[in-house]
Design an enzyme around this catalytic site. Structure first.
Site, PDB file in Angstrom:
ATOM      1  CG  HIS A  57      -1.861   1.199   1.351  1.00 21.30           C
ATOM      2  ND1 HIS A  57      -3.004   1.289   0.675  1.00 21.30           N
ATOM      3  CD2 HIS A  57      -1.513   2.350   1.594  1.00 21.30           C
ATOM      4  CE1 HIS A  57      -4.028   1.802   0.970  1.00 21.30           C
ATOM      5  NE2 HIS A  57      -2.766   2.572   1.486  1.00 21.30           N
ATOM      6  N   GLY A 321     -10.353   8.740   2.815  1.00 21.46           N
ATOM      7  CA  GLY A 321      -9.437   8.440   1.570  1.00 21.46           C
ATOM      8  C   GLY A 321      -7.912   7.419   2.276  1.00 21.46           C
ATOM      9  CD  GLU A 322      -5.929   7.951   6.614  1.00 22.84           C
ATOM     10  OE1 GLU A 322      -6.202   6.836   6.829  1.00 22.84           O
ATOM     11  OE2 GLU A 322      -6.676   8.768   6.973  1.00 22.84           O
ATOM     12  N   GLY A 323      -7.092   5.255   1.122  1.00 21.95           N
ATOM     13  CA  GLY A 323      -6.950   4.040  -0.025  1.00 21.95           C
ATOM     14  C   GLY A 323      -7.887   2.930   1.333  1.00 21.95           C
TER      15      GLY A 323
END
Length: 355
Positions: A57, A321-323
Site C-alpha cells: 500500500h 481517503g488514505e486508500g
C-alpha cells in the site's frame, strides 16, 4: 513525461480460464462477481493459478496551494499531522493494512512541513505544496515529470519484493478540488455536478468552493498555452499539471507503472478514481489492470465511475481517503483468488456436472 509500454491484457487464454471457472464444483455463474474478478486477475497475471503475494500500500502525501482559498473545512496542517500519525500506527489506513497484511509505505511527495527526520516516512518531497492554481499552474513541467517518476519508482520498489497487488491512497487537504476539476474536464461534466463536501463543507462552503474552482477553470481556459497556441481544451498532461497535486500525479505514475508490470491495482474512492481516470486518459489499456473497489458519497463519484464503465465492489459511505475503501475490499478479491486455487472441480469431487 516518462513513457510507459502498457498493453491490454492478453485475452488468448480467456477461454481456458473460463473453462476452469465453469468446472469448479458450483452452478455455472453461481459465484457472480467473484468469477469476474478471478477472470480479470488471471488475465492480468496470465495464469490459471493467480497470486496476491506481498500486497503493498502506497500512502502518498502532499499539500495544495488552492487550500489557501478556503475550499476545505480542514486546515493545511492536518496533512503533516496525519502523516506523523500514520508512522505511529494510529490511522485508519494502518488498521486496515495490519488487518489484511499489506506493507505500508508512507511517502512525502509534497507536504508543507519538514518530515525528513521522521522515522517511517519516505522522503520524496518535490516542493512544500503545489502552487495555487487560481493564479498559476500548480506545478512546473519538471515537477510533473518528477512526480510521475517517483510513483513509478515506488512501484518498482514494491515489485522487487515480489508484490503482485498494489493499493494506493492519498493524504492531502484540498485534493478533492483538483479531482473535481479533472472529472469535469475529462468527463465533459458541468463543474457544479462534480463538487461535493470533501472533508465536511456545509452548503455555503460548497458554494464558495464552486465559485473558486469555476473561476480557476475559466482563467485556465483563457490563458493556457498548449503547443504554442491558446486553447480551451489543452493536452491532458497540461490539465493534470495545471490543477493536480504532487501526490495525485505520483499516484498516476504508480498506476501506469503497475499496469506496465502487470500488477493488480486497487483503486479507492473519489480522488484515486480521478487519478485512475487520468491514467486511462493517457493510456486506455491501463484500465485492464484496475479493480475499482469502492463508491463513496462524495458528489459525482458514481458519475465518474459510470463514465469509465467501472463497477465498484463496495458502497460503504466511506470518505476518509488514505486508500481505506480499497483495503476494505481486499477480502473479496482474496476470495476470488482462493476460489481459483482452492475450490474443487466436478471431476475430482466426483459430482455429476449437470449443465
Amino acid at each position: 513525461m516518462k513513457t510507459f509500454d502498457i498493453q491490454p491484457t492478453d485475452k488468448s487464454i480467456q477461454a481456458v480460464i473460463q473453462e476452469k471457472i465453469d468446472n469448479l464444483n458450483k452452478p455455472k455463474g453461481a459465484l457472480g462477481r467473484l468469477e469476474e474478478l478471478a477472470m480479470q486477475i488471471c488475465l492480468i497475471q496470465q495464469t490459471l493459478e493467480p497470486s496476491l503475494a506481498h500486497p503493498c500500500h502506497l500512502l502518498l502525501g502532499g499539500d495544495h496551494g488552492i487550500e489557501r482559498e478556503g475550499v476545505s473545512v480542514s486546515p493545511r496542517e492536518v496533512t503533516w499531522q496525519q502523516m506523523i500519525n500514520f508512522t505511529r500506527g494510529g490511522g485508519g489506513v494502518n488498521m486496515f493494512c495490519r488487518q489484511h497484511g499489506f506493507k505500508l509505505r508512507i511517502v512525502d511527495v509534497g507536504v508543507d512541513y519538514d518530515l525528513s527526520k521522521v522515522d517511517g516516512i519516505i522522503d520524496r518531497k518535490i516542493a512544500r505544496s503545489t502552487k495555487n492554481f487560481l493564479y498559476e499552474p500548480a506545478m512546473s513541467e519538471e515537477e510533473f515529470d518528477r512526480a510521475i517518476q517517483i510513483g513509478s519508482d515506488l512501484v518498482d520498489d514494491c515489485a522487487a519484493e515480489g508484490c503482485r497487488i498494489l493499493c494506493i491512497g492519498e493524504m492531502g487537504i484540498g485534493n478533492t478540488s483538483p479531482s473535481s476539476i479533472w472529472m469535469s474536464i475529462f468527463g465533459n461534466i458541468p463543474l457544479k455536478d462534480c463538487i461535493g463536501a470533501g472533508a465536511g463543507l456545509n452548503d455555503d462552503g460548497i458554494r464558495h468552493k464552486y465559485e473558486v474552482l469555476s473561476k480557476a477553470v475559466s482563467q485556465w481556459g483563457q490563458d493556457t498555452l498548449c503547443h504554442g497556441h491558446v486553447t480551451k481544451y489543452p493536452d491532458p498532461i497540461v490539465t493534470l499539471r495545471y490543477f493536480g497535486g504532487f501526490e495525485m500525479i505520483a499516484a498516476i505514475g504508480a498506476m501506469l507503472r503497475a499496469a506496465e508490470r502487470h500488477l493488480v491495482i486497487l483503486v479507492d474512492g473519489f480522488i484515486m478514481t480521478a487519478c485512475a481516470m487520468a491514467a486511462i486518459k493517457l493510456y486506455p489499456a491501463s484500465q485492464d489492470y484496475m479493480i475499482f473497489t469502492h463508491c463513496g458519497d462524495e458528489s459525482g463519484h458514481k458519475m465518474m465511475l459510470d463514465i469509465i464503465d467501472a463497477k465498484p465492489l463496495l458502497h460503504l459511505g466511506l470518505r476518509l481517503g488514505e486508500g481505506t475503501g480499497a483495503l476494505c475490499a481486499f477480502p473479496i478479491i482474496d476470495s476470488a483468488v482462493r476460489m481459483m486455487n482452492e475450490m474443487n472441480n466436478f471431476d475430482n469431487a466426483k459430482i455429476t456436472k449437470y449443465f
